[in-house]
Design an enzyme around this catalytic site. Structure first.
Site, PDB file in Angstrom:
ATOM      1  N   ARG A   1      14.534  -3.346   3.695  1.00  0.00           N
ATOM      2  CA  ARG A   1      13.227  -3.041   2.729  1.00  0.00           C
ATOM      3  C   ARG A   1      13.930  -1.580   2.418  1.00  0.00           C
ATOM      4  O   ARG A   1      13.842  -1.081   1.007  1.00  0.00           O
ATOM      5  CB  ARG A   1      12.091  -2.637   3.466  1.00  0.00           C
ATOM      6  CG  ARG A   1      11.025  -2.119   2.856  1.00  0.00           C
ATOM      7  CD  ARG A   1      10.597  -3.215   1.338  1.00  0.00           C
ATOM      8  NE  ARG A   1       9.355  -2.528   0.853  1.00  0.00           N
ATOM      9  CZ  ARG A   1       8.925  -2.706  -0.217  1.00  0.00           C
ATOM     10  NH1 ARG A   1       9.713  -3.710  -1.210  1.00  0.00           N
ATOM     11  NH2 ARG A   1       8.080  -2.122  -0.856  1.00  0.00           N
TER      12      ARG A   1
ATOM     13  N   THR B   1      -6.804  -0.640   7.211  1.00  0.00           N
ATOM     14  CA  THR B   1      -8.211  -1.277   7.322  1.00  0.00           C
ATOM     15  C   THR B   1      -8.170  -1.590   8.744  1.00  0.00           C
ATOM     16  O   THR B   1      -7.584  -2.106   9.378  1.00  0.00           O
ATOM     17  CB  THR B   1      -8.490  -2.547   6.574  1.00  0.00           C
ATOM     18  OG1 THR B   1      -8.115  -2.189   5.238  1.00  0.00           O
ATOM     19  CG2 THR B   1      -9.657  -3.047   6.697  1.00  0.00           C
TER      20      THR B   1
ATOM     21  N   ASP C   1      10.062   3.268   6.859  1.00  0.00           N
ATOM     22  CA  ASP C   1       9.789   1.867   7.392  1.00  0.00           C
ATOM     23  C   ASP C   1      10.671   1.365   8.292  1.00  0.00           C
ATOM     24  O   ASP C   1      11.964   1.872   8.400  1.00  0.00           O
ATOM     25  CB  ASP C   1      10.066   1.164   6.110  1.00  0.00           C
ATOM     26  CG  ASP C   1       9.309  -0.328   6.133  1.00  0.00           C
ATOM     27  OD1 ASP C   1       7.983  -0.501   5.620  1.00  0.00           O
ATOM     28  OD2 ASP C   1       9.511  -1.326   6.954  1.00  0.00           O
TER      29      ASP C   1
ATOM     30  N   ARG D   1       0.626 -13.400   1.664  1.00  0.00           N
ATOM     31  CA  ARG D   1       0.159 -12.931   3.270  1.00  0.00           C
ATOM     32  C   ARG D   1      -1.311 -13.807   3.058  1.00  0.00           C
ATOM     33  O   ARG D   1      -2.282 -13.724   2.325  1.00  0.00           O
ATOM     34  CB  ARG D   1       0.015 -11.563   3.272  1.00  0.00           C
ATOM     35  CG  ARG D   1       1.147 -10.863   3.762  1.00  0.00           C
ATOM     36  CD  ARG D   1       1.020  -9.183   3.387  1.00  0.00           C
ATOM     37  NE  ARG D   1       0.421  -8.723   2.322  1.00  0.00           N
ATOM     38  CZ  ARG D   1      -0.150  -7.805   2.171  1.00  0.00           C
ATOM     39  NH1 ARG D   1      -0.237  -6.792   3.024  1.00  0.00           N
ATOM     40  NH2 ARG D   1      -0.346  -7.193   0.961  1.00  0.00           N
TER      41      ARG D   1
ATOM     42  N   CYS E   1      -6.937  -8.988   2.712  1.00  0.00           N
ATOM     43  CA  CYS E   1      -8.182  -8.084   2.770  1.00  0.00           C
ATOM     44  C   CYS E   1      -9.351  -8.798   3.022  1.00  0.00           C
ATOM     45  O   CYS E   1      -9.629  -9.052   4.181  1.00  0.00           O
ATOM     46  CB  CYS E   1      -8.281  -7.189   1.697  1.00  0.00           C
ATOM     47  SG  CYS E   1      -7.075  -5.729   1.435  1.00  0.00           S
TER      48      CYS E   1
ATOM     49  N   VAL F   1       0.645  -1.185   0.062  1.00  0.00           N
ATOM     50  CA  VAL F   1       0.092  -0.177  -0.136  1.00  0.00           C
ATOM     51  C   VAL F   1       0.746   1.226  -0.105  1.00  0.00           C
ATOM     52  O   VAL F   1       0.751   1.982  -0.924  1.00  0.00           O
ATOM     53  CB  VAL F   1      -0.842  -0.160   1.254  1.00  0.00           C
ATOM     54  CG1 VAL F   1      -1.665   1.290   1.311  1.00  0.00           C
ATOM     55  CG2 VAL F   1      -1.987  -1.097   1.214  1.00  0.00           C
TER      56      VAL F   1
ATOM     57  N   THR G   1      -2.644  -4.476   9.075  1.00  0.00           N
ATOM     58  CA  THR G   1      -3.559  -4.799  10.293  1.00  0.00           C
ATOM     59  C   THR G   1      -4.103  -6.456  10.440  1.00  0.00           C
ATOM     60  O   THR G   1      -5.187  -6.411   9.790  1.00  0.00           O
ATOM     61  CB  THR G   1      -4.899  -3.616  10.338  1.00  0.00           C
ATOM     62  OG1 THR G   1      -5.341  -3.880   9.112  1.00  0.00           O
ATOM     63  CG2 THR G   1      -4.391  -2.288  10.895  1.00  0.00           C
TER      64      THR G   1
END
Length: 415
Positions: free
Chosen positions: A35, A118, A30, A329, A258, A12, A83
């Protein structure tokens, strides 16, 4: 002049930071040193940005960092951390709280903190704001302000990219709402929708994926019923789809960051106020059990072909949660694998998109580097990567081929 800090550079945050860097001074923050290092070298392992796009963001002046001192002079902070849920399907707000603590340490009067992660309705103002106030010693809606603009990233989708998806926006006051909306409007070519409150925007996000989850649960249940009736589910859906208002959902494993997670945020909030959301939880239970269902169907087909189940060799094609994407994920392919292992099957997994180290760390699986289809008693096409669509199984007469995604012309079984 706005200086934007994007906190969390995953699926995202990185595309968002890149989009904002075309018009604003941006810092990408981050906590992962590797990364930050790979981004500064021009590489994005999520493949959401090409090498040219990462380098473009750097040439735009974006700074990728894990040093909190580099974000002190930002006045807009956008939080895009994950989340997840725990093993008991309860929301895990730890990344969100830690990100809020980081922002709180550098928060100044007049700053705006926008959340994209979210959450359940109320989380921004009830869970995050107190952390910001405590760490900054500033007063909410007097010294600093908040907004919420739920992410609408679709991993692996090169058509519906961040600027091409209409964005919901909101703010902690009407004036801040307009400022947040103007900010996103400056980069989102698809347009924006300003929600009246942060809670409305939070609720809108969490029901988007809950709705999809329930619809997929419905067609998964249809697939189970039609399988018992020896009816081709996809043929039924194709026929029903000739009606103009029939919704085009297909059966399958429901994972990812999601659809397989967000409904639990809503049900958690509902249960906290004394309401038990029966339909949402029923859909979740059905979808969470589809991996077990698939594994049992494969075992039945193998028995019919005379295979001894204990010690049999089964190949699973695909471990990512969706096709043509490296995102592993919450992949529910693992449910199929673990159920087959319970039966005593030896499982090999091949996925040209997944990162071997990530799969080893997350699922304790060693991905195969090459395909030897002839050595297996069963093959499960679990993810519809383009690389799998041209595979031929016609010469594997004794091998059970099960097609979860229904992309093969011929198979022994499918959803």
């Amino acid at each position: 002049m706005n200086k934007i800090c994007v906190i969390g550079l995953g699926y995202v945050g990185l595309p968002l930071a890149h989009a904002f860097s075309s018009k604003y001074e941006v810092v990408g923050f981050d906590i992962s040193d590797w990364r930050i290092d790979e981004l500064n070298r021009g590489f994005d392992r999520t493949l959401e940005l090409s090498e040219d796009q990462v380098k473009e963001s750097l040439s735009n002046g974006i700074k990728y960092t894990l040093n909190i001192n580099d974000i002190k002079d930002c006045n807009i902070f956008i939080v895009t951390v994950p989340t997840p849920i725990d093993d008991n399907k309860r929301p895990v707000l730890t990344p969100l709280i830690k990100a809020s603590e980081t922002v709180g340490k550098v928060l100044k009067k007049g700053d705006i903190v926008i959340y994209e992660s979210t959450v359940y309705p109320g989380a921004t103002e009830e869970d995050c704001v107190p952390v910001l106030e405590k760490k900054s010693n500033l007063k909410f809606n007097e010294d600093f302000y908040c907004g919420y603009s739920p992410e609408r990233i679709n991993p692996g989708d090169k058509e519906h990219t961040v600027t091409k998806i209409l964005k919901v926006t909101s703010g902690s006051t009407p004036e801040i709402g307009r400022k947040v909306d103007d900010l996103y409007s400056s980069i989102i070519t698809a347009g924006t929708h300003l929600a009246p409150t942060i809670k409305v925007a939070e609720a809108a996000k969490v029901i988007e994926n809950s709705q999809r989850d329930i619809n997929i649960a419905f067609v998964n249940e249809l697939a189970i019923i039609f399988n018992k009736l020896d009816i081709d589910t996809n043929a039924v859906l194709e026929a029903a789809g000739t009606k103009w208002n029939f919704l085009p959902f297909k059966p399958g494993l429901v994972g990812g960051h999601c659809i397989g997670v967000d409904p639990y945020y809503l049900t958690h909030k509902a249960q906290s106020i004394g309401y038990n959301p029966e339909i949402i939880l029923a859909g979740r239970r059905l979808n969470d059990n589809m991996g077990i269902y698939v594994a049992n169907q494969v075992i039945k087909l193998m028995i019919k072909k005379g295979h001894k189940i204990e010690g049999s060799n089964v190949l699973v094609l695909g471990i990512t949660f969706k096709e043509n994407c490296p995102d592993t994920r919450n992949s529910r392919v693992i449910d199929v694998i673990e159920e087959l292992q319970e039966f005593g099957c030896n499982i090999d997994v091949y996925d040209p998109w997944a990162d071997k180290a990530e799969v080893k760390e997350e699922y304790k699986l060693d991905l195969k580097s090459n395909l030897e289809l002839e050595k297996y008693d069963g093959i499960i096409l679990a993810v519809a990567h383009n690389e799998f669509k041209d595979l031929s199984f016609s010469n594997l007469k004794d091998t059970v081929v099960y097609d979860i995604k229904s992309i093969l012309e011929e198979s022994d079984g499918k959803l």
